[in-house]
Scaffold this motif. Structure first.
Motif, PDB file in Angstrom:
ATOM      1  N   ILE A  88      -5.196 -12.163   8.041  1.00 60.63           N
ATOM      2  CA  ILE A  88      -6.180 -12.662   9.005  1.00 60.63           C
ATOM      3  C   ILE A  88      -6.645 -14.064   8.609  1.00 60.63           C
ATOM      4  O   ILE A  88      -6.810 -14.946   9.466  1.00 60.63           O
ATOM      5  CB  ILE A  88      -7.366 -11.689   9.114  1.00 60.63           C
ATOM      6  CG1 ILE A  88      -6.916 -10.383   9.780  1.00 60.63           C
ATOM      7  CG2 ILE A  88      -8.517 -12.318   9.912  1.00 60.63           C
ATOM      8  CD1 ILE A  88      -7.970  -9.289   9.802  1.00 60.63           C
ATOM      9  N   ASP A  89      -6.826 -14.310   7.319  1.00 59.85           N
ATOM     10  CA  ASP A  89      -7.208 -15.649   6.864  1.00 59.85           C
ATOM     11  C   ASP A  89      -6.150 -16.682   7.244  1.00 59.85           C
ATOM     12  O   ASP A  89      -6.471 -17.804   7.651  1.00 59.85           O
ATOM     13  CB  ASP A  89      -7.420 -15.652   5.349  1.00 59.85           C
ATOM     14  CG  ASP A  89      -8.730 -15.006   4.936  1.00 59.85           C
ATOM     15  OD1 ASP A  89      -9.591 -14.810   5.815  1.00 59.85           O
ATOM     16  OD2 ASP A  89      -8.885 -14.687   3.743  1.00 59.85           O
ATOM     17  N   ARG A  90      -4.903 -16.336   7.105  1.00 53.78           N
ATOM     18  CA  ARG A  90      -3.825 -17.252   7.504  1.00 53.78           C
ATOM     19  C   ARG A  90      -3.870 -17.515   9.003  1.00 53.78           C
ATOM     20  O   ARG A  90      -3.663 -18.651   9.448  1.00 53.78           O
ATOM     21  CB  ARG A  90      -2.473 -16.664   7.107  1.00 53.78           C
ATOM     22  CG  ARG A  90      -2.242 -16.591   5.596  1.00 53.78           C
ATOM     23  CD  ARG A  90      -1.017 -15.755   5.269  1.00 53.78           C
ATOM     24  NE  ARG A  90       0.186 -16.308   5.895  1.00 53.78           N
ATOM     25  CZ  ARG A  90       1.304 -15.614   6.080  1.00 53.78           C
ATOM     26  NH1 ARG A  90       1.365 -14.332   5.718  1.00 53.78           N
ATOM     27  NH2 ARG A  90       2.343 -16.182   6.638  1.00 53.78           N
ATOM     28  N   MET A  91      -4.135 -16.480   9.783  1.00 54.68           N
ATOM     29  CA  MET A  91      -4.239 -16.646  11.241  1.00 54.68           C
ATOM     30  C   MET A  91      -5.395 -17.570  11.602  1.00 54.68           C
ATOM     31  O   MET A  91      -5.286 -18.417  12.491  1.00 54.68           O
ATOM     32  CB  MET A  91      -4.415 -15.282  11.905  1.00 54.68           C
ATOM     33  CG  MET A  91      -3.201 -14.369  11.792  1.00 54.68           C
ATOM     34  SD  MET A  91      -3.558 -12.638  12.200  1.00 54.68           S
ATOM     35  CE  MET A  91      -3.961 -12.766  13.940  1.00 54.68           C
ATOM     36  N   ARG A  92      -6.518 -17.413  10.884  1.00 56.67           N
ATOM     37  CA  ARG A  92      -7.686 -18.256  11.156  1.00 56.67           C
ATOM     38  C   ARG A  92      -7.405 -19.718  10.831  1.00 56.67           C
ATOM     39  O   ARG A  92      -8.036 -20.618  11.389  1.00 56.67           O
ATOM     40  CB  ARG A  92      -8.885 -17.756  10.355  1.00 56.67           C
ATOM     41  CG  ARG A  92      -9.466 -16.452  10.881  1.00 56.67           C
ATOM     42  CD  ARG A  92     -10.516 -15.895   9.937  1.00 56.67           C
ATOM     43  NE  ARG A  92     -11.586 -16.838   9.692  1.00 56.67           N
ATOM     44  CZ  ARG A  92     -12.312 -16.877   8.569  1.00 56.67           C
ATOM     45  NH1 ARG A  92     -12.059 -16.026   7.596  1.00 56.67           N
ATOM     46  NH2 ARG A  92     -13.279 -17.747   8.433  1.00 56.67           N
ATOM     47  N   HIS A  93      -6.466 -19.949   9.940  1.00 54.00           N
ATOM     48  CA  HIS A  93      -6.089 -21.322   9.608  1.00 54.00           C
ATOM     49  C   HIS A  93      -4.968 -21.841  10.507  1.00 54.00           C
ATOM     50  O   HIS A  93      -4.428 -22.928  10.250  1.00 54.00           O
ATOM     51  CB  HIS A  93      -5.673 -21.416   8.133  1.00 54.00           C
ATOM     52  CG  HIS A  93      -6.830 -21.455   7.189  1.00 54.00           C
ATOM     53  ND1 HIS A  93      -7.516 -20.307   6.808  1.00 54.00           N
ATOM     54  CD2 HIS A  93      -7.448 -22.489   6.567  1.00 54.00           C
ATOM     55  CE1 HIS A  93      -8.480 -20.643   5.978  1.00 54.00           C
ATOM     56  NE2 HIS A  93      -8.469 -21.951   5.822  1.00 54.00           N
ATOM     57  N   GLY A  94      -4.624 -21.086  11.543  1.00 57.86           N
ATOM     58  CA  GLY A  94      -3.706 -21.609  12.553  1.00 57.86           C
ATOM     59  C   GLY A  94      -2.284 -21.111  12.477  1.00 57.86           C
ATOM     60  O   GLY A  94      -1.452 -21.509  13.318  1.00 57.86           O
ATOM     61  N   GLU A  95      -1.949 -20.241  11.528  1.00 57.23           N
ATOM     62  CA  GLU A  95      -0.580 -19.735  11.465  1.00 57.23           C
ATOM     63  C   GLU A  95      -0.319 -18.763  12.607  1.00 57.23           C
ATOM     64  O   GLU A  95      -1.193 -17.984  13.003  1.00 57.23           O
ATOM     65  CB  GLU A  95      -0.316 -19.052  10.123  1.00 57.23           C
ATOM     66  CG  GLU A  95      -0.301 -20.014   8.942  1.00 57.23           C
ATOM     67  CD  GLU A  95       0.234 -19.365   7.678  1.00 57.23           C
ATOM     68  OE1 GLU A  95       1.286 -18.680   7.763  1.00 57.23           O
ATOM     69  OE2 GLU A  95      -0.391 -19.535   6.614  1.00 57.23           O
ATOM     70  N   ALA A  96       0.884 -18.806  13.137  1.00 52.50           N
ATOM     71  CA  ALA A  96       1.258 -17.992  14.301  1.00 52.50           C
ATOM     72  C   ALA A  96       2.176 -16.848  13.883  1.00 52.50           C
ATOM     73  O   ALA A  96       2.805 -16.874  12.822  1.00 52.50           O
ATOM     74  CB  ALA A  96       1.956 -18.864  15.340  1.00 52.50           C
ATOM     75  N   ASN A  97       2.232 -15.835  14.742  1.00 48.48           N
ATOM     76  CA  ASN A  97       3.172 -14.721  14.600  1.00 48.48           C
ATOM     77  C   ASN A  97       3.022 -13.991  13.261  1.00 48.48           C
ATOM     78  O   ASN A  97       4.015 -13.635  12.630  1.00 48.48           O
ATOM     79  CB  ASN A  97       4.616 -15.223  14.758  1.00 48.48           C
ATOM     80  CG  ASN A  97       4.836 -15.921  16.072  1.00 48.48           C
ATOM     81  OD1 ASN A  97       4.443 -15.417  17.128  1.00 48.48           O
ATOM     82  ND2 ASN A  97       5.432 -17.100  16.030  1.00 48.48           N
ATOM     83  N   ILE A  98       1.787 -13.765  12.863  1.00 47.78           N
ATOM     84  CA  ILE A  98       1.539 -13.048  11.606  1.00 47.78           C
ATOM     85  C   ILE A  98       1.338 -11.555  11.884  1.00 47.78           C
ATOM     86  O   ILE A  98       2.216 -10.745  11.600  1.00 47.78           O
ATOM     87  CB  ILE A  98       0.313 -13.624  10.873  1.00 47.78           C
ATOM     88  CG1 ILE A  98       0.476 -15.121  10.646  1.00 47.78           C
ATOM     89  CG2 ILE A  98       0.119 -12.889   9.536  1.00 47.78           C
ATOM     90  CD1 ILE A  98       1.663 -15.498   9.798  1.00 47.78           C
ATOM     91  N   LEU A  99       0.201 -11.186  12.467  1.00 54.82           N
ATOM     92  CA  LEU A  99      -0.059  -9.783  12.825  1.00 54.82           C
ATOM     93  C   LEU A  99       0.225  -9.519  14.300  1.00 54.82           C
ATOM     94  O   LEU A  99       0.444  -8.370  14.697  1.00 54.82           O
ATOM     95  CB  LEU A  99      -1.511  -9.419  12.517  1.00 54.82           C
ATOM     96  CG  LEU A  99      -1.917  -9.393  11.045  1.00 54.82           C
ATOM     97  CD1 LEU A  99      -3.423  -9.203  10.898  1.00 54.82           C
ATOM     98  CD2 LEU A  99      -1.177  -8.287  10.296  1.00 54.82           C
TER      99      LEU A  99
END
Length: 511
Positions: A88-99
């Motif tokens: 979730i932290d990675r997603m909040r920093h703008g990474e796509a297609n994680i979860l």
């Protein structure tokens, strides 16, 4: 010759038009819940897996090999927030297609964990549409089905929400209360039938917001209310102060329904009934959380809620008496058994233990009650006291004594040198009982009557002594929330706890 004609056709109200448009959805809900429940949930599971199989999480857990519930449960572990936090932290920093596919911009701020002050729950565009907004639409659909003479949409809805702000200055990430996220993203047409204005609704200072909402809404035709009972009551009290009226229907003659959720309504019911005396007033419970929209009270005569099955939410349940047992899907639940709920959603929550506990009261259709939180209970001495017990016990004591409760919390007082121990309840009364000892006795007796473990521990005062009630000063709980920056919004008082951390802080402020 001229003829005077009178039309027999009256213009249809907006409510009646919407009511007719919702008939197909009303029928679909009934069909799904009475004949197709398990099949609908199976389709939801397959849809979510298929959508996310190309994400990083989907590849890591072999989503492409999942064919049925058994392989779903084998491939994906049960998760708490701690297990998903790094992603979730990675997603909040703008990474796509994680979860979940694509980027997720919005995050609903929820109460924290043992390791963090707050949790940040992803809210994807699909989750907004196919979970949260669908839930809001279905609340209206079911209410209009039960109340065909309603005119609620011909006036304004007072929707009480939280606030949002940039997420720690991250460029592409916004965080806030779920209610604020819903208001921010709602169809602009809805703003014609809601109050207050968006700028007011999203204010972060609840004390300022409370006054502005009351002033903005005072002379509007408010027909319906939506929000958390405690915070809504605070706003309505301010409305009454400004109006000088005795009852709310004197201010808003067409008020007809309160859609409430977030906390149990029981402690507040009598206060609302005194404030709103109109026989046309209705109350409808909803189960909507930062993580999703799960239940709606579909029958005004039944306090149980309908589990909403065809949203982007797949449900599983773990028995609370053995949290190490395998989870079961909907088809495996038993009636009158306490379960912790797992959810899988289109916001990227996979087999996520939400922290709420439920008990099913019916299987056709699937209906349930919220019994508490996995972490909100007292089991310091084997008594297994849950929130449902507490709410019922307090309701009984209030009914017998005429008391009314604003807020409360309870925790154990651990054994002293004489092996004496008890439960300590800190209660803020809106209307005090004439005799506090009698209130405590009634509460204690009713808890014994509904909880055999508590009754056994209370037997002859051998293990657990009579509970203690400490009277809280006015506004104590609000002051405590304010000191933590949690006044208003969807923040809740921790009702029961095995720890004394919260109650000791409150007691210190109660001096």
């Amino acid at each position: 010759m001229q003829f005077k004609t009178t039309s027999i056709f009256q213009p249809m109200s907006l409510t009646s038009i919407v009511g007719k448009l919702m008939i197909p959805r009303q029928k679909k809900i009934e069909l799904h819940h009475t004949h197709q429940a398990e099949e609908v949930q199976e389709r939801v599971m397959r849809h979510l897996v298929e959508r996310a199989k190309a994400t990083e999480y989907g590849r890591n857990h072999a989503f492409s090999s999942i064919r049925n519930y058994e392989s779903f449960a084998n491939n994906i572990p049960v998760n708490s927030y701690e297990e998903l936090k790094a992603d979730i932290d990675r997603m909040r920093h703008g990474e796509a297609n994680i979860l979940w596919p694509g980027k997720v911009k919005w995050y609903a701020k929820s109460s924290g964990t043992t390791n963090d002050k707050s949790k940040f729950i992803p809210v994807s565009p699909e989750g907004l549409k196919r979970i949260h907004y669908q839930g809001g639409t279905d609340v209206v659909a079911l209410y209009l089905r039960n109340n065909p003479q309603s005119r609620m949409l011909d006036g304004r809805g007072l929707i009480l929400g939280g606030s949002h702000a940039q997420n720690y200055n991250l460029a592409n990430s916004l965080v806030g209360d779920l209610s604020a996220i819903l208001i921010e993203n709602i169809n602009p047409l809805v703003n014609f039938v809601r109050v207050p204005k968006k700028a007011t609704a999203l204010l972060s200072d609840f004390e300022v917001k409370r006054d502005r909402i009351a002033r903005e809404c005072l002379h509007k035709n408010v027909t319906n209310l939506s929000g958390v009972p405690s915070w809504m009551l605070s706003v309505l009290v301010r409305v009454m102060e400004l109006s000088g009226k005795q009852h709310l229907e004197e201010v808003w003659p067409n008020i007809e329904v309160f859609f409430h959720g977030g906390i149990a309504f029981t402690p507040y019911r009598s206060q609302y009934q005194q404030l709103i005396t109109s026989p046309n007033m209705h109350y409808m419970e909803t189960y909507n959380a930062s993580e999703g929209f799960f239940g709606i009270q579909s029958d005004p005569e039944d306090k149980s809620m309908l589990l909403m099955l065809d949203y982007d939410v797949f449900y599983e349940f773990v028995p609370m008496d053995n949290l190490n047992a395998p989870a079961v899907p909907l088809a495996g639940v038993e009636l009158n058994k306490n379960y912790a709920m797992l959810i899988t959603t289109s916001c990227g929550l996979w087999r996520y233990m939400i922290g709420d506990t439920v008990m099913f009261t019916s299987r056709n259709p699937y209906k349930f009650i919220i019994t508490g939180r996995t972490k909100y209970f007292i089991n310091a001495f084997g008594e297994e006291l849950i929130m449902d017990n507490a709410e019922k016990g307090l309701a009984y004591a209030c009914q017998q004594t005429g008391a009314e409760i604003s807020d409360y919390t309870a925790a154990p007082v651990f054994m002293d040198e004489k092996a004496k121990c008890r439960h300590q309840w800190l209660i803020e009364f809106a209307k005090e009982p004439a005799n506090l000892e009698e209130f405590a006795h009634l509460l204690d007796q009713h808890l014994q009557s509904i909880n055999s473990d508590y009754e056994a521990k209370r037997f002859h005062d051998i293990t657990l002594q009579h509970l203690e009630i400490v009277k809280a000063r006015p506004s104590l709980f609000n002051d405590w929330l304010k000191s933590k920056g949690k006044l208003g919004g969807q923040h809740k008082i921790p009702r029961l706890s095995n720890s004394r951390k919260h109650i000791d802080e409150l007691l210190e402020m109660n001096k």
